[in-house]
Design a protein around this motif. Structure first.
Motif, short mmCIF file in Angstrom:
data_model
loop_
_atom_site.label_atom_id
_atom_site.label_comp_id
_atom_site.label_asym_id
_atom_site.label_seq_id
_atom_site.Cartn_x
_atom_site.Cartn_y
_atom_site.Cartn_z
N LYS A 147 7.74 -27.13 -19.50
CA LYS A 147 7.37 -25.86 -20.14
C LYS A 147 8.43 -24.77 -20.01
O LYS A 147 8.44 -23.83 -20.80
N SER A 148 9.31 -24.86 -19.00
CA SER A 148 10.35 -23.84 -18.89
C SER A 148 11.54 -24.37 -18.09
O SER A 148 11.42 -25.30 -17.30
N SER B 74 8.12 -17.28 -8.41
CA SER B 74 7.40 -16.90 -9.62
C SER B 74 6.98 -15.44 -9.62
O SER B 74 6.62 -14.90 -10.65
N ASN C 137 8.67 -15.11 -14.88
CA ASN C 137 7.50 -15.58 -15.62
C ASN C 137 7.66 -17.09 -15.82
O ASN C 137 8.02 -17.54 -16.90
N LYS D 80 6.65 -20.91 -16.28
CA LYS D 80 5.61 -21.80 -16.78
C LYS D 80 5.92 -23.19 -16.24
O LYS D 80 7.05 -23.65 -16.31
N TYR D 81 4.90 -23.85 -15.72
CA TYR D 81 5.08 -25.17 -15.13
C TYR D 81 4.54 -26.24 -16.06
O TYR D 81 3.63 -25.97 -16.81
N PHE E 279 8.35 -27.03 -14.49
CA PHE E 279 9.53 -26.16 -14.52
C PHE E 279 10.74 -26.94 -14.01
O PHE E 279 10.66 -27.63 -13.00
N ASP F 153 6.13 -28.61 -10.31
CA ASP F 153 4.87 -28.34 -10.99
C ASP F 153 3.88 -27.82 -9.97
O ASP F 153 4.05 -28.01 -8.76
N LYS G 235 -3.06 -28.05 -11.28
CA LYS G 235 -3.89 -27.38 -12.29
C LYS G 235 -5.27 -27.07 -11.72
O LYS G 235 -5.91 -26.11 -12.09
N ASP H 118 4.64 -20.62 -4.65
CA ASP H 118 3.88 -20.99 -5.83
C ASP H 118 2.94 -22.17 -5.58
O ASP H 118 2.25 -22.59 -6.49
#
Length: 148
Positions: A23-24, A35, A39, A41-42, A44, A70, A73, A123
């Motif tokens: 994602k980034s 983080s 900004n 997003k994972y 990453f 990562d 979730k 994170d």
């Protein structure tokens, strides 16, 4: 022609941008991995430059750490699953930078080791840190010296 640092980071950027799961991507100093200041997003990917020998005997080597990270979730998502996926992402990106369509330069990407990352960088992220060397041809060339 000497391959620039930006040329190398552009190859990694392209690889991460085209990967369906990542994602980034970012590059820079270790403080950028927090983080709270970014900004992120994972999943990453992060490229951190390290001390390097530079240009020696017509070969230029730059060393990097490549992080594949990562965050869970769900509160019960397995760190083992995250590390399994992020290890594959690391190999995916390295395959792209070595053999992908944007590598029009004569570069050699070497992965010398990987180290697991557990709950790092405030994170609660998991993944891998790969130690990478990028070697290209180079020469000290006074003919290209900019002067008046």
């Amino acid at each position: 022609m000497l391959v620039t640092y930006k040329n190398i980071t552009d190859i990694f950027t392209d690889a991460c941008d085209k990967h369906l799961a990542i994602k980034s991507f970012a590059e820079g100093g270790i403080s950028y991995l927090d983080s709270h200041s970014q900004n992120i997003k994972y999943p990453f990917m992060f490229l951190r430059p390290l001390s390097s020998p530079g240009l020696q005997n017509n070969l230029r080597t730059l060393n990097f750490e490549l992080y594949s990270l990562d965050v869970p979730k769900l509160s019960n998502e397995s760190p083992t699953e995250l590390k399994s996926r992020t290890e594959l992402f690391l190999y995916d990106v390295l395959s792209y930078v070595r053999y992908g369509p944007t590598n029009q330069y004569t570069l050699d990407f070497t992965l010398s080791s990987i180290t697991p990352v557990d709950e790092g960088f405030n994170d609660r992220c998991f993944g891998w840190l790969g130690n990478i060397s990028v070697t290209s041809e180079g020469v000290y060339n006074f003919c290209n010296y900019p002067q008046l």
